[in-house]
Motif scaffolding. Structure first.
Motif, PDB file in Angstrom:
ATOM      1  N   LEU A   9      10.099  -5.131 -17.264  1.00 50.40           N
ATOM      2  CA  LEU A   9      11.579  -5.094 -17.853  1.00 50.40           C
ATOM      3  C   LEU A   9      12.461  -6.332 -17.367  1.00 50.40           C
ATOM      4  CD1 LEU A   9      12.342  -1.622 -19.160  1.00 50.40           C
ATOM      5  CD2 LEU A   9      12.083  -3.314 -20.628  1.00 50.40           C
ATOM      6  N   GLN A  10      12.520  -6.246 -15.910  1.00 47.31           N
ATOM      7  CA  GLN A  10      13.380  -7.090 -15.261  1.00 47.31           C
ATOM      8  C   GLN A  10      12.773  -8.645 -15.542  1.00 47.31           C
ATOM      9  OE1 GLN A  10      13.276  -5.968 -11.177  1.00 47.31           O
ATOM     10  NE2 GLN A  10      14.821  -4.133 -11.401  1.00 47.31           N
ATOM     11  N   GLU A  11      11.468  -8.638 -15.533  1.00 46.21           N
ATOM     12  CA  GLU A  11      11.027 -10.032 -15.634  1.00 46.21           C
ATOM     13  C   GLU A  11      11.082 -10.401 -17.119  1.00 46.21           C
ATOM     14  OE1 GLU A  11       6.723 -10.188 -14.825  1.00 46.21           O
ATOM     15  OE2 GLU A  11       7.195  -9.713 -12.576  1.00 46.21           O
TER      16      GLU A  11
ATOM     17  N   GLU B  31       2.004  10.405  -9.593  1.00 45.45           N
ATOM     18  CA  GLU B  31       2.106   9.436  -8.670  1.00 45.45           C
ATOM     19  C   GLU B  31       1.756   8.129  -9.598  1.00 45.45           C
ATOM     20  OE1 GLU B  31      -0.462  10.133  -5.733  1.00 45.45           O
ATOM     21  OE2 GLU B  31       0.489  11.396  -4.774  1.00 45.45           O
ATOM     22  N   GLU B  32       0.765   8.192 -10.398  1.00 44.24           N
ATOM     23  CA  GLU B  32       0.360   7.163 -11.378  1.00 44.24           C
ATOM     24  C   GLU B  32       1.665   6.985 -12.429  1.00 44.24           C
ATOM     25  OE1 GLU B  32      -3.094   7.245 -13.589  1.00 44.24           O
ATOM     26  OE2 GLU B  32      -4.280   7.776 -11.958  1.00 44.24           O
ATOM     27  N   MET B  33       2.344   7.983 -13.014  1.00 39.83           N
ATOM     28  CA  MET B  33       3.455   7.595 -13.747  1.00 39.83           C
ATOM     29  C   MET B  33       4.676   7.102 -13.032  1.00 39.83           C
ATOM     30  SD  MET B  33       3.334   8.565 -16.849  1.00 39.83           S
ATOM     31  CE  MET B  33       5.100   9.196 -17.520  1.00 39.83           C
ATOM     32  N   ALA B  34       4.837   7.457 -11.543  1.00 41.79           N
ATOM     33  CA  ALA B  34       5.661   6.981 -10.959  1.00 41.79           C
ATOM     34  C   ALA B  34       5.497   5.313 -10.528  1.00 41.79           C
ATOM     35  CB  ALA B  34       5.981   7.461  -9.426  1.00 41.79           C
ATOM     36  N   THR B  35       4.126   4.959 -10.552  1.00 40.08           N
ATOM     37  CA  THR B  35       3.817   3.651 -10.337  1.00 40.08           C
ATOM     38  C   THR B  35       3.979   2.942 -11.785  1.00 40.08           C
ATOM     39  OG1 THR B  35       2.058   4.467  -8.858  1.00 40.08           O
ATOM     40  CG2 THR B  35       1.752   2.122  -9.787  1.00 40.08           C
ATOM     41  N   LEU B  36       3.661   3.436 -12.854  1.00 42.43           N
ATOM     42  CA  LEU B  36       3.738   2.896 -14.136  1.00 42.43           C
ATOM     43  C   LEU B  36       5.155   2.446 -14.363  1.00 42.43           C
ATOM     44  CD1 LEU B  36       0.928   4.629 -16.261  1.00 42.43           C
ATOM     45  CD2 LEU B  36       0.849   2.234 -15.365  1.00 42.43           C
ATOM     46  N   GLN B  37       5.903   3.541 -14.082  1.00 42.86           N
ATOM     47  CA  GLN B  37       7.204   3.350 -14.320  1.00 42.86           C
ATOM     48  C   GLN B  37       8.048   2.268 -13.494  1.00 42.86           C
ATOM     49  OE1 GLN B  37       9.600   7.049 -13.623  1.00 42.86           O
ATOM     50  NE2 GLN B  37      10.954   6.627 -15.420  1.00 42.86           N
ATOM     51  N   ALA B  38       7.534   1.889 -12.306  1.00 44.54           N
ATOM     52  CA  ALA B  38       7.971   1.098 -11.427  1.00 44.54           C
ATOM     53  C   ALA B  38       7.436  -0.243 -11.945  1.00 44.54           C
ATOM     54  CB  ALA B  38       7.489   1.185  -9.920  1.00 44.54           C
TER      55      ALA B  38
END
Length: 164
Positions: free
Chosen positions: A69-71, A56-63
């Motif tokens: 990256l978008q910013e 879950e943390e990896m998913a959060t970090l990935q998001a």
């Protein structure tokens, strides 16, 4: 055949030995073994929940990374746009300065040409006046061969000049 089919006495002693071993194992060995199994089961459950939590943390970090990256892309685009606008402004200002400088040079050249033209015209007028005087003098010398006629004509001209 006594070993394959035990007698009743042997069977009782075997049952008694088995019961003692079973009691000793139940009192001293099974609790630690069962506790070890429970601890192992608990550690496996903890590891699984930890792995799920890490996932879950990896998913959060990935998001979060994707958002960063978008910013960064937006910021890069904004910086590129700003740099392009600055470059266009510099080019526009340079063109304006060049135009102003060219206008100044053209105006200066025009003024120089006019002043040189005026000087040339004045010089030509002066030369024409001198030539006219010389021509007039030569003509008058031929017409007035007598000095007295020249003096009279000169007086007449001087009187006319004073009147004007």
């Amino acid at each position: 055949m006594g070993l394959v089919t035990p007698e009743l006495g042997t069977f009782i002693w075997m049952l008694l030995a088995f019961g003692i071993v079973l009691l000793i194992l139940a009192k001293y060995a099974w609790k630690p073994i069962l506790n070890a199994l429970k601890e192992r089961e608990q550690s496996i459950e903890d590891a699984l929940s930890s792995a799920e939590h890490a996932k879950e943390e990896m998913a959060t970090l990935q998001a979060g990374n994707e958002k960063i990256l978008q910013e960064a892309r937006k910021e890069r685009e904004a910086m590129l746009k700003e740099a392009k606008e600055m470059g266009e402004n510099v080019v526009r200002e340079a063109k304006q300065k060049a135009t102003i400088e060219a206008d100044k040079i053209i105006e200066s050249a025009r003024l120089n040409i006019e002043s040189e033209k005026s000087a040339a015209l004045n010089e030509i007028k002066a030369q024409v006046a001198l030539l006219s005087i010389e021509i007039a003098e030569k003509i008058l010398r031929q017409q007035f061969t007598d000095d007295q006629q020249q003096k009279d004509y000169f007086k007449k001209l001087m009187d006319e000049v004073k009147l004007n």
